[in-house]
Design a protein around this motif. Structure first.
Motif, PDB file in Angstrom:
ATOM      1  N   LEU A 192     -40.777   3.907  71.498  1.00  0.00           N
ATOM      2  CA  LEU A 192     -41.793   4.254  70.502  1.00  0.00           C
ATOM      3  C   LEU A 192     -41.125   4.635  69.185  1.00  0.00           C
ATOM      4  N   GLY A 193     -40.055   5.437  69.269  1.00  0.00           N
ATOM      5  CA  GLY A 193     -39.335   5.807  68.055  1.00  0.00           C
ATOM      6  C   GLY A 193     -38.740   4.602  67.353  1.00  0.00           C
ATOM      7  N   LEU A 194     -38.207   3.663  68.130  1.00  0.00           N
ATOM      8  CA  LEU A 194     -37.653   2.444  67.543  1.00  0.00           C
ATOM      9  C   LEU A 194     -38.736   1.598  66.893  1.00  0.00           C
ATOM     10  N   ALA A 195     -39.921   1.555  67.509  1.00  0.00           N
ATOM     11  CA  ALA A 195     -41.022   0.785  66.925  1.00  0.00           C
ATOM     12  C   ALA A 195     -41.451   1.378  65.589  1.00  0.00           C
ATOM     13  N   VAL A 196     -41.587   2.708  65.550  1.00  0.00           N
ATOM     14  CA  VAL A 196     -42.028   3.367  64.307  1.00  0.00           C
ATOM     15  C   VAL A 196     -40.981   3.210  63.211  1.00  0.00           C
ATOM     16  N   SER A 197     -39.717   3.496  63.539  1.00  0.00           N
ATOM     17  CA  SER A 197     -38.663   3.374  62.523  1.00  0.00           C
ATOM     18  C   SER A 197     -38.453   1.919  62.130  1.00  0.00           C
ATOM     19  N   GLY A 198     -38.629   1.003  63.103  1.00  0.00           N
ATOM     20  CA  GLY A 198     -38.496  -0.415  62.788  1.00  0.00           C
ATOM     21  C   GLY A 198     -39.544  -0.883  61.803  1.00  0.00           C
ATOM     22  N   VAL A 199     -40.787  -0.424  61.987  1.00  0.00           N
ATOM     23  CA  VAL A 199     -41.851  -0.771  61.040  1.00  0.00           C
ATOM     24  C   VAL A 199     -41.499  -0.272  59.644  1.00  0.00           C
TER      25      VAL A 199
ATOM     26  N   ARG B  38     -41.338  -8.185  64.005  1.00  0.00           N
ATOM     27  CA  ARG B  38     -42.622  -8.246  63.314  1.00  0.00           C
ATOM     28  C   ARG B  38     -43.746  -8.694  64.247  1.00  0.00           C
ATOM     29  N   ILE B  39     -43.410  -9.520  65.213  1.00  0.00           N
ATOM     30  CA  ILE B  39     -44.415 -10.018  66.148  1.00  0.00           C
ATOM     31  C   ILE B  39     -44.592  -9.067  67.332  1.00  0.00           C
ATOM     32  N   ALA B  40     -43.492  -8.518  67.835  1.00  0.00           N
ATOM     33  CA  ALA B  40     -43.537  -7.762  69.090  1.00  0.00           C
ATOM     34  C   ALA B  40     -43.806  -6.278  68.910  1.00  0.00           C
ATOM     35  N   VAL B  41     -43.663  -5.751  67.702  1.00  0.00           N
ATOM     36  CA  VAL B  41     -43.682  -4.297  67.532  1.00  0.00           C
ATOM     37  C   VAL B  41     -45.007  -3.681  67.963  1.00  0.00           C
ATOM     38  N   LEU B  42     -46.119  -4.351  67.712  1.00  0.00           N
ATOM     39  CA  LEU B  42     -47.415  -3.785  68.095  1.00  0.00           C
ATOM     40  C   LEU B  42     -47.501  -3.633  69.608  1.00  0.00           C
ATOM     41  N   GLY B  43     -47.106  -4.667  70.338  1.00  0.00           N
ATOM     42  CA  GLY B  43     -47.149  -4.603  71.790  1.00  0.00           C
ATOM     43  C   GLY B  43     -46.183  -3.575  72.350  1.00  0.00           C
ATOM     44  N   LEU B  44     -44.980  -3.493  71.770  1.00  0.00           N
ATOM     45  CA  LEU B  44     -43.991  -2.530  72.255  1.00  0.00           C
ATOM     46  C   LEU B  44     -44.452  -1.104  72.006  1.00  0.00           C
ATOM     47  N   GLY B  45     -45.023  -0.859  70.832  1.00  0.00           N
ATOM     48  CA  GLY B  45     -45.532   0.475  70.538  1.00  0.00           C
ATOM     49  C   GLY B  45     -46.671   0.854  71.466  1.00  0.00           C
ATOM     50  N   LEU B  46     -47.572  -0.099  71.721  1.00  0.00           N
ATOM     51  CA  LEU B  46     -48.693   0.154  72.622  1.00  0.00           C
ATOM     52  C   LEU B  46     -48.199   0.433  74.035  1.00  0.00           C
ATOM     53  N   SER B  47     -47.250  -0.356  74.518  1.00  0.00           N
ATOM     54  CA  SER B  47     -46.714  -0.151  75.866  1.00  0.00           C
ATOM     55  C   SER B  47     -46.023   1.203  75.981  1.00  0.00           C
ATOM     56  N   ALA B  48     -45.289   1.603  74.951  1.00  0.00           N
ATOM     57  CA  ALA B  48     -44.596   2.890  74.983  1.00  0.00           C
ATOM     58  C   ALA B  48     -45.582   4.050  74.994  1.00  0.00           C
ATOM     59  N   LEU B  49     -46.602   3.982  74.148  1.00  0.00           N
ATOM     60  CA  LEU B  49     -47.604   5.055  74.101  1.00  0.00           C
ATOM     61  C   LEU B  49     -48.329   5.191  75.427  1.00  0.00           C
ATOM     62  N   THR B  50     -48.759   4.079  76.000  1.00  0.00           N
ATOM     63  CA  THR B  50     -49.484   4.147  77.270  1.00  0.00           C
ATOM     64  C   THR B  50     -48.581   4.610  78.407  1.00  0.00           C
TER      65      THR B  50
END
Length: 735
Positions: free
Chosen positions: A132-139, A170-182
């Protein structure tokens, strides 16, 4: 800071994240398999009818469950032996085992806990937190690189590893963030860290005491569709005080086994609905297509890991060490760097060392990290900026102009802008000029007038340093040595000479491709990966500053080819034109992704004159897919400087080249490529309507004439060159 927050958790948690995502991707397939194998339920089937059918087959049934996939499972006791099976809702008969496959069970235990129980669950939760941290910082890093959310999917340039890293993210970040949060939500629920989300009905104080009512006639079950069923538990055999327990998507309640009436009910609350939604989003149970999609996105993590490590290693190799770099909040002098190839960082290190030697506290950072609110002690800001292409921002300056336009000037903090470039290019220091104008428009006080440096000239840099020192009320000597890039030996294997008769000596020089290692091929470093349109830097003897030439060949040809014209007094062109086969020179590859032909089958309109034919010839040679290619080529005299004349005829016969239109500037009827464009307006229009891409290579005067001619041709069609440039359908490589 954001870059560090992104880099180090990623490197530390690398192995854990790969295990987490690969196992998750594999598990995402099982809901889809279950969905495909689930027996269809007839429309309008009620829980009462379903339960009656199952009980007729398994009189000792104790519970019926419906999975989110629609699969119905029955659990029973028969002669003291427990049994379970997936059943056909139409008949109540068993159709498959209720036990998950050993592979699914193994993957589930690996994914949830690494086979380590609660300790493993906590470890995997930490992995999800890192993701999740990587997704947020990556964005945040992607937004900084591309210049804002509106440019999220803008075209990228730079080394392949860096481009792949961002493209996948750019394509995967939404799914990765969602998977991490859940995942974090489900872990918190497992350890009872969340309020109890389940609806719990009060057990009835009184029941009828009767038993044996037919299931098919029970009102409390007859009105409940199977699609809403979660579970139905049967009363204990022979116990008149026990009841049916029904759980649906709407809530939980109890049903009298003698009358079939609902005794009590607890409506599902918001918490339960959230928990069910989180479970669905994470596992894909009940949303098989979403699960597969999230699984595919999860597969991006191993690719992100590999490209991320390659970026990190490349950064360590190419990084200029700046020792004693102060934090932004503590620095008196802020030095911001806009660099494409890395050479501007070397000048920043020289400036940092000189200023620090005078007792200054100095902070050096990329221009993309511009944050005036952090410059609490700043007394001046110095911007060192290269220019990319036709006045564009270099790689480390993405988003700078946007942030500058939104920031108020700091009171009493002047700004100096130094532009670095090569006067051979038409947009010499164009980006530096643009940001100097923007700073003035925003009210920034000027520490020094805009200064431009040609080819990293040590003399010009020294003069600028003295002027900077005077503006700061002292003396400053900058002793700068241009960084000599890593280069390879290029051995000339053949040459063909043209243009002597028209006083324009020109040669097509072909060099043997330097030997490259397997690692270079994999990572694309050095001559491990290149294509026509990239640049080759030649380092002439007696100079550390390279001269850039467009490549006329790709790695598939197995050689390195350029076209060179002799310039009076030219250090590099003079040396190259004196070479004979067997001689060697030092060179290196620099990517130029903006001038690649790109994938697809849309037509190409290639326009060049003189040595500008080089990369265009390489593009034609590599056109194995035989996409339509229309070449407009300008020369002085076809008997003297018709470069690639024999090859063009062969490529045309082989289908690599569709049409060739030549312009001859010396002869009875002089013409130029822009004249040929106007003469073949209809062909140009047809190609553009088919989605053609225009590529122009050659001198700046030629390019200006071509742009004017194309504007005349395309404007009536509603096509503006500025729009085509923004879309990547009009690109130039001019000098």
């Amino acid at each position: 800071m954001i870059r560090k927050l992104h880099r180090w958790p990623g490197l530390v948690a690398l192995a854990l994240l790969i295990v987490l995502t690969l196992s998750g991707a594999a598990l995402s397939l099982f809901p889809a398999i279950g969905r495909l194998s689930a027996v269809p339920v007839e429309a309008g089937l009620s829980v009462a009818t379903l339960a009656s059918r199952i009980q007729s087959v398994y009189p000792g049934v104790e519970q019926i469950k419906r999975a989110p996939s629609g699969q119905i499972t029955a659990y029973w006791f028969e002669d003291g032996t427990p049994g379970a099976a997936v059943v056909d809702p139409a008949s109540g008969q068993a159709v498959a085992s209720a036990d998950p496959s050993p592979v699914e069970r193994w993957l589930t235990n690996l994914h949830r806990s690494l086979f380590l129980g609660d300790g493993g669950r906590i470890t995997m939760a930490l992995g999800a937190l890192a993701m999740l941290g990587l997704a947020v910082s990556g964005v945040a890093l992607v937004l900084r690189r591309v210049g804002g959310a509106r440019r999220w999917f803008t075209r990228l340039r730079g080394p392949l590893a860096g481009r792949l890293h961002v493209e996948i993210a750019r394509i995967a970040v939404l799914g990765l963030g969602l998977s991490a949060l859940t995942a974090l939500w489900m872990t918190a629920s497992t350890f009872d860290l969340l309020p109890d989300a389940e609806a719990v009905a009060a057990f009835p104080a009184a029941v009828s005491g009767e038993m044996g009512a037919p299931l098919a006639d029970m009102a409390g079950l007859r009105d409940v569709p199977v699609a809403a069923l979660r579970a139905l538990s049967f009363p204990y055999a022979g116990d008149a005080t026990d009841v049916y327990t029904l759980t649906t998507s709407e809530g939980t309640g109890y049903i009298d086994q003698g009358t079939g009436e609902r005794l009590s009910w607890a409506q599902a609350g918001v918490g339960q609905r959230i928990s069910e939604t989180v479970y669905m989003l994470h596992t894909g149970q009940g949303a098989a297509l979403l699960g597969v999609l999230l699984g595919l996105m999860a597969l991006g993590v191993p690719a992100l890991a590999v490209t991320g490590v390659l970026i990190w290693l490349a950064g360590r190799r190419g990084r200029v060490r700046i020792h004693g770099n102060h934090a932004a909040r503590d620095a008196e002098t802020i030095v911001l760097v806009g660099s494409e190839g890395g050479t501007t960082w070397a000048l920043a290190a020289t400036l940092h060392k000189a200023l620090s030697g005078q007792g200054q506290s100095v902070h050096v950072a990329p221009m993309s990290a511009f944050a005036p609110e952090r410059y609490a002690r700043a007394q001046r800001i110095i911007v060192l900026s290269a220019t990319y292409g036709d006045g564009d921002a270099p790689a480390s300056a993405k988003g700078f102009l946007g942030r500058l336009g939104k920031s108020a000037a700091l009171q009493g903090v002047p700004m100096a802008v130094l532009g670095l470039g090569d006067r051979c290019f038409p947009a010499f220091c164009g980006y530096a000029q643009a940001l100097a104008r923007a700073a003035e428009a925003r009210g920034w006080q000027s520490l020094l007038p805009l200064t431009t440096i040609d080819r990293q000239s040590p003399q010009q840099i020294a003069r600028w340093g003295r002027a900077l020192g005077a503006a700061m009320g002292g003396e400053l000597e900058l002793v700068y040595e241009p960084v000599r890039p890593p280069s390879h030996v290029l051995r000339l294997i053949s040459r063909r000479d043209y243009g002597v008769a028209v006083q324009a000596p020109t040669a097509i020089l072909r060099f043997a491709r330097p030997r490259v290692s397997l690692w270079q091929r994999i990572t694309g470093r050095g001559f491990g990966r290149y294509q026509a349109g990239d640049l080759i830097g030649i380092v002439p003897e007696g100079s550390a500053v390279p001269r850039l030439y467009s490549l006329a060949s790709g790695q598939g040809e197995g050689f390195v080819e350029i076209v060179v014209r002799l310039h009076p007094g030219g250090l590099c062109s003079g040396q190259l034109m004196q070479m004979v086969p067997g001689d060697s020179v030092q060179g290196f590859v620099r990517r130029n992704a903006a001038f690649h032909a790109g994938a697809g089958t849309a037509p190409l309109i290639l326009i060049g004159a003189g040595t500008g034919i080089g990369p265009l010839a390489g593009i034609i040679r590599d056109n194995w897919l035989k996409r339509p290619v229309h070449l407009f080529f300008g020369m002085r005299d076809p008997g003297s400087d018709f470069l690639y004349d024999a090859e063009l005829a062969l490529w045309r016969g082989a289908g690599h080249l569709t049409t060739l239109s030549t312009a001859v500037s010396r002869g009875a009827h002089p013409s130029y490529v822009q004249d040929r464009l106007r003469a073949e307006r209809a062909e140009v229009v047809t190609s553009m309507q088919a989605g053609a891409r225009i590529m122009v290579c050659g001198g700046r005067e030629m390019a200006a004439g071509v742009a004017e001619a194309l504007a005349d041709i395309l404007t009536p069609l509603g096509l503006e060159l500025s729009t085509l440039k923004a879309e990547g359908r009009y690109v130039e490589d001019v000098y």
